[in-house]
Write a protein that holds these residues in place. Structure first.
Motif, PDB file in Angstrom:
ATOM      1  N   ILE A 191     -16.624 -24.826  28.941  1.00 37.60           N
ATOM      2  CA  ILE A 191     -15.996 -23.394  28.659  1.00 37.60           C
ATOM      3  C   ILE A 191     -14.409 -23.646  28.500  1.00 37.60           C
ATOM      4  O   ILE A 191     -14.534 -22.291  27.624  1.00 37.60           O
ATOM      5  N   ALA A 192     -14.487 -23.602  29.225  1.00 32.72           N
ATOM      6  CA  ALA A 192     -12.591 -23.139  29.626  1.00 32.72           C
ATOM      7  C   ALA A 192     -11.712 -24.117  28.440  1.00 32.72           C
ATOM      8  O   ALA A 192     -10.810 -23.192  27.638  1.00 32.72           O
ATOM      9  N   ASN A 193     -12.141 -24.986  28.319  1.00 36.41           N
ATOM     10  CA  ASN A 193     -12.368 -26.178  27.750  1.00 36.41           C
ATOM     11  C   ASN A 193     -12.242 -25.675  26.075  1.00 36.41           C
ATOM     12  O   ASN A 193     -11.250 -25.440  25.565  1.00 36.41           O
ATOM     13  N   ARG A 194     -13.285 -25.043  25.909  1.00 36.37           N
ATOM     14  CA  ARG A 194     -13.926 -24.348  24.313  1.00 36.37           C
ATOM     15  C   ARG A 194     -12.714 -23.212  24.520  1.00 36.37           C
ATOM     16  O   ARG A 194     -12.119 -23.461  22.977  1.00 36.37           O
ATOM     17  N   ALA A 195     -13.069 -21.761  25.107  1.00 35.97           N
ATOM     18  CA  ALA A 195     -11.754 -20.674  24.531  1.00 35.97           C
ATOM     19  C   ALA A 195     -10.097 -21.460  24.688  1.00 35.97           C
ATOM     20  O   ALA A 195      -9.707 -20.690  23.893  1.00 35.97           O
ATOM     21  N   ALA A 196     -10.085 -22.531  25.273  1.00 37.35           N
ATOM     22  CA  ALA A 196      -8.331 -22.691  25.545  1.00 37.35           C
ATOM     23  C   ALA A 196      -8.309 -23.289  23.391  1.00 37.35           C
ATOM     24  O   ALA A 196      -7.056 -22.710  23.055  1.00 37.35           O
ATOM     25  N   ARG A 197      -9.019 -24.526  23.420  1.00 33.77           N
ATOM     26  CA  ARG A 197      -9.128 -24.592  22.389  1.00 33.77           C
ATOM     27  C   ARG A 197      -8.947 -23.739  21.119  1.00 33.77           C
ATOM     28  O   ARG A 197      -7.836 -23.085  20.036  1.00 33.77           O
ATOM     29  N   LYS A 198     -10.232 -22.749  21.225  1.00 31.10           N
ATOM     30  CA  LYS A 198     -10.171 -21.614  20.008  1.00 31.10           C
ATOM     31  C   LYS A 198      -8.860 -20.683  20.386  1.00 31.10           C
ATOM     32  O   LYS A 198      -8.119 -20.361  19.592  1.00 31.10           O
ATOM     33  N   PHE A 199      -8.606 -20.238  21.339  1.00 27.83           N
ATOM     34  CA  PHE A 199      -7.271 -19.360  21.416  1.00 27.83           C
ATOM     35  C   PHE A 199      -6.296 -20.234  21.127  1.00 27.83           C
ATOM     36  O   PHE A 199      -4.957 -19.369  20.294  1.00 27.83           O
ATOM     37  N   GLU A 200      -5.861 -21.318  21.738  1.00 34.25           N
ATOM     38  CA  GLU A 200      -4.618 -22.049  21.187  1.00 34.25           C
ATOM     39  C   GLU A 200      -4.135 -22.147  18.950  1.00 34.25           C
ATOM     40  O   GLU A 200      -3.925 -21.809  18.718  1.00 34.25           O
ATOM     41  N   GLU A 201      -5.777 -22.542  18.634  1.00 39.86           N
ATOM     42  CA  GLU A 201      -5.945 -22.260  17.435  1.00 39.86           C
ATOM     43  C   GLU A 201      -5.285 -20.748  16.424  1.00 39.86           C
ATOM     44  O   GLU A 201      -4.267 -21.305  16.199  1.00 39.86           O
ATOM     45  N   GLN A 202      -5.234 -20.032  17.341  1.00 41.00           N
ATOM     46  CA  GLN A 202      -4.918 -18.575  17.233  1.00 41.00           C
ATOM     47  C   GLN A 202      -3.910 -18.191  17.088  1.00 41.00           C
ATOM     48  O   GLN A 202      -2.673 -18.132  16.458  1.00 41.00           O
ATOM     49  N   LEU A 203      -2.714 -18.937  18.137  1.00 39.71           N
ATOM     50  CA  LEU A 203      -1.803 -18.729  18.436  1.00 39.71           C
ATOM     51  C   LEU A 203      -1.277 -19.758  18.188  1.00 39.71           C
ATOM     52  O   LEU A 203       0.413 -18.587  18.103  1.00 39.71           O
ATOM     53  N   LYS A 204      -2.011 -21.049  18.067  1.00 38.49           N
ATOM     54  CA  LYS A 204      -0.319 -21.167  16.634  1.00 38.49           C
ATOM     55  C   LYS A 204      -0.154 -20.563  15.288  1.00 38.49           C
ATOM     56  O   LYS A 204       0.987 -20.860  14.903  1.00 38.49           O
ATOM     57  N   LYS A 205      -0.888 -19.815  15.061  1.00 41.80           N
ATOM     58  CA  LYS A 205      -0.662 -18.730  13.619  1.00 41.80           C
ATOM     59  C   LYS A 205       0.565 -18.072  13.422  1.00 41.80           C
ATOM     60  O   LYS A 205       1.363 -18.409  13.065  1.00 41.80           O
ATOM     61  N   GLN A 206       0.863 -17.461  15.717  1.00 42.23           N
ATOM     62  CA  GLN A 206       2.078 -16.426  15.473  1.00 42.23           C
ATOM     63  C   GLN A 206       3.016 -17.363  16.159  1.00 42.23           C
ATOM     64  O   GLN A 206       4.490 -16.871  16.406  1.00 42.23           O
ATOM     65  N   GLY A 207       2.882 -19.228  15.828  1.00 40.62           N
ATOM     66  CA  GLY A 207       4.482 -19.609  16.797  1.00 40.62           C
ATOM     67  C   GLY A 207       4.368 -19.582  17.975  1.00 40.62           C
ATOM     68  O   GLY A 207       5.223 -20.259  18.978  1.00 40.62           O
ATOM     69  N   LEU A 208       3.131 -19.839  18.806  1.00 41.31           N
ATOM     70  CA  LEU A 208       3.121 -19.856  20.207  1.00 41.31           C
ATOM     71  C   LEU A 208       2.189 -21.020  20.736  1.00 41.31           C
ATOM     72  O   LEU A 208       1.334 -21.476  20.194  1.00 41.31           O
ATOM     73  N   THR A 209       2.027 -21.292  22.117  1.00 36.75           N
ATOM     74  CA  THR A 209       1.271 -21.865  22.675  1.00 36.75           C
ATOM     75  C   THR A 209       0.389 -21.463  23.766  1.00 36.75           C
ATOM     76  O   THR A 209       0.711 -20.204  24.233  1.00 36.75           O
ATOM     77  N   LEU A 210      -1.024 -22.182  23.981  1.00 28.67           N
ATOM     78  CA  LEU A 210      -1.686 -21.378  25.130  1.00 28.67           C
ATOM     79  C   LEU A 210      -0.617 -21.196  26.520  1.00 28.67           C
ATOM     80  O   LEU A 210      -0.565 -20.300  26.937  1.00 28.67           O
ATOM     81  N   ALA A 211       0.436 -22.029  26.865  1.00 20.99           N
ATOM     82  CA  ALA A 211       0.863 -21.921  27.825  1.00 20.99           C
ATOM     83  C   ALA A 211       1.753 -20.815  27.933  1.00 20.99           C
ATOM     84  O   ALA A 211       1.805 -20.357  29.204  1.00 20.99           O
ATOM     85  N   LEU A 212       2.466 -20.187  27.223  1.00 22.65           N
ATOM     86  CA  LEU A 212       3.210 -19.223  26.912  1.00 22.65           C
ATOM     87  C   LEU A 212       2.003 -17.805  27.149  1.00 22.65           C
ATOM     88  O   LEU A 212       2.384 -16.591  27.948  1.00 22.65           O
ATOM     89  N   TRP A 213       0.968 -18.080  26.886  1.00 29.16           N
ATOM     90  CA  TRP A 213       0.587 -16.703  27.178  1.00 29.16           C
ATOM     91  C   TRP A 213       0.791 -15.746  28.239  1.00 29.16           C
ATOM     92  O   TRP A 213       0.206 -14.697  28.647  1.00 29.16           O
ATOM     93  N   PRO A 214      -0.094 -16.829  29.747  1.00 29.92           N
ATOM     94  CA  PRO A 214      -0.020 -15.613  30.773  1.00 29.92           C
ATOM     95  C   PRO A 214       0.935 -15.071  31.809  1.00 29.92           C
ATOM     96  O   PRO A 214       1.371 -13.800  31.648  1.00 29.92           O
ATOM     97  N   VAL A 215       2.318 -15.825  30.781  1.00 23.88           N
ATOM     98  CA  VAL A 215       3.770 -14.556  30.964  1.00 23.88           C
ATOM     99  C   VAL A 215       3.231 -13.147  30.504  1.00 23.88           C
ATOM    100  O   VAL A 215       3.388 -12.446  30.917  1.00 23.88           O
ATOM    101  N   LEU A 216       2.868 -13.830  28.884  1.00 24.33           N
ATOM    102  CA  LEU A 216       3.151 -12.999  27.743  1.00 24.33           C
ATOM    103  C   LEU A 216       1.806 -11.477  28.216  1.00 24.33           C
ATOM    104  O   LEU A 216       2.334 -10.145  28.924  1.00 24.33           O
ATOM    105  N   MET A 217       0.968 -12.135  28.202  1.00 27.82           N
ATOM    106  CA  MET A 217      -0.066 -10.959  29.001  1.00 27.82           C
ATOM    107  C   MET A 217       0.432 -10.500  30.389  1.00 27.82           C
ATOM    108  O   MET A 217       0.492  -9.071  30.298  1.00 27.82           O
ATOM    109  N   CYS A 218       0.446 -10.532  31.376  1.00 24.30           N
ATOM    110  CA  CYS A 218       1.333 -10.363  32.590  1.00 24.30           C
ATOM    111  C   CYS A 218       2.267  -9.192  32.012  1.00 24.30           C
ATOM    112  O   CYS A 218       2.562  -7.870  32.449  1.00 24.30           O
ATOM    113  N   LEU A 219       3.710  -9.296  30.810  1.00 17.09           N
ATOM    114  CA  LEU A 219       4.232  -8.677  30.312  1.00 17.09           C
ATOM    115  C   LEU A 219       3.689  -7.480  29.814  1.00 17.09           C
ATOM    116  O   LEU A 219       3.800  -6.331  29.653  1.00 17.09           O
ATOM    117  N   PHE A 220       2.388  -7.678  29.278  1.00 15.96           N
ATOM    118  CA  PHE A 220       2.089  -7.226  28.362  1.00 15.96           C
ATOM    119  C   PHE A 220       1.646  -5.868  29.134  1.00 15.96           C
ATOM    120  O   PHE A 220       1.507  -4.394  28.733  1.00 15.96           O
TER     121      PHE A 220
END
Length: 140
Positions: free
Chosen positions: A18-47
């Motif tokens: 399930i985690a891998n499925r979620a990561a793939r789907k999320f990464e796909e969408q983040l790439k459209k914004q020029g971002l990677t999944l690795a950046l998300w935890p820090v951005l989420m904390c700052l949001f």
């Protein structure tokens, strides 16, 4: 006699799928914004809260300090965050989103909501709540 390992009944295997499925789907969408999944935890904390220290971000996001440092370096390079010196400590910085980083919030936050909704769709509303409750219990 030891019990036979059954992949389809393995908590670790199932959560990993399930985690891998979620990561793939999320990464796909983040790439459209020029971002990677690795950046998300820090951005989420700052949001959630700006002006926190790098150590607080590492603790909240449950990632290593060294990984947090590298992630912040990338986010600074992308002009999404900035480090501001702590007036009480020469070795500490407070982390803030830039205007560009804040502007991404409204674009990014719907993405994990949609991914979660899609992945949880086979469950009823009460099953979804129960699953989240149980996972929160395990994480805490």
């Amino acid at each position: 006699m030891s019990k036979k390992f059954e992949r389809q009944a393995s908590f670790g295997w199932l959560t990993n799928v399930i985690a891998n499925r979620a990561a793939r789907k999320f990464e796909e969408q983040l790439k459209k914004q020029g971002l990677t999944l690795a950046l998300w935890p820090v951005l989420m904390c700052l949001f959630e809260e700006e002006g926190v220290t790098q150590s607080e971000i590492a603790r909240k996001s449950m990632i290593e300090n060294s990984t947090t440092t590298r992630t912040l370096d990338k986010l600074v390079k992308l002009s999404l965050v900035e480090r501001q010196s702590d007036p009480n400590s020469r070795r500490s910085f407070h982390i803030y989103l830039t205007e560009k980083g804040r502007a991404l919030q409204s674009q990014l936050l719907p993405i994990p909501v949609a991914v979660n909704k899609e992945l949880l769709a086979p469950l009823s509303a009460s099953e979804q709540k129960e699953l989240i409750r149980l996972l929160q219990k395990l994480v805490n």
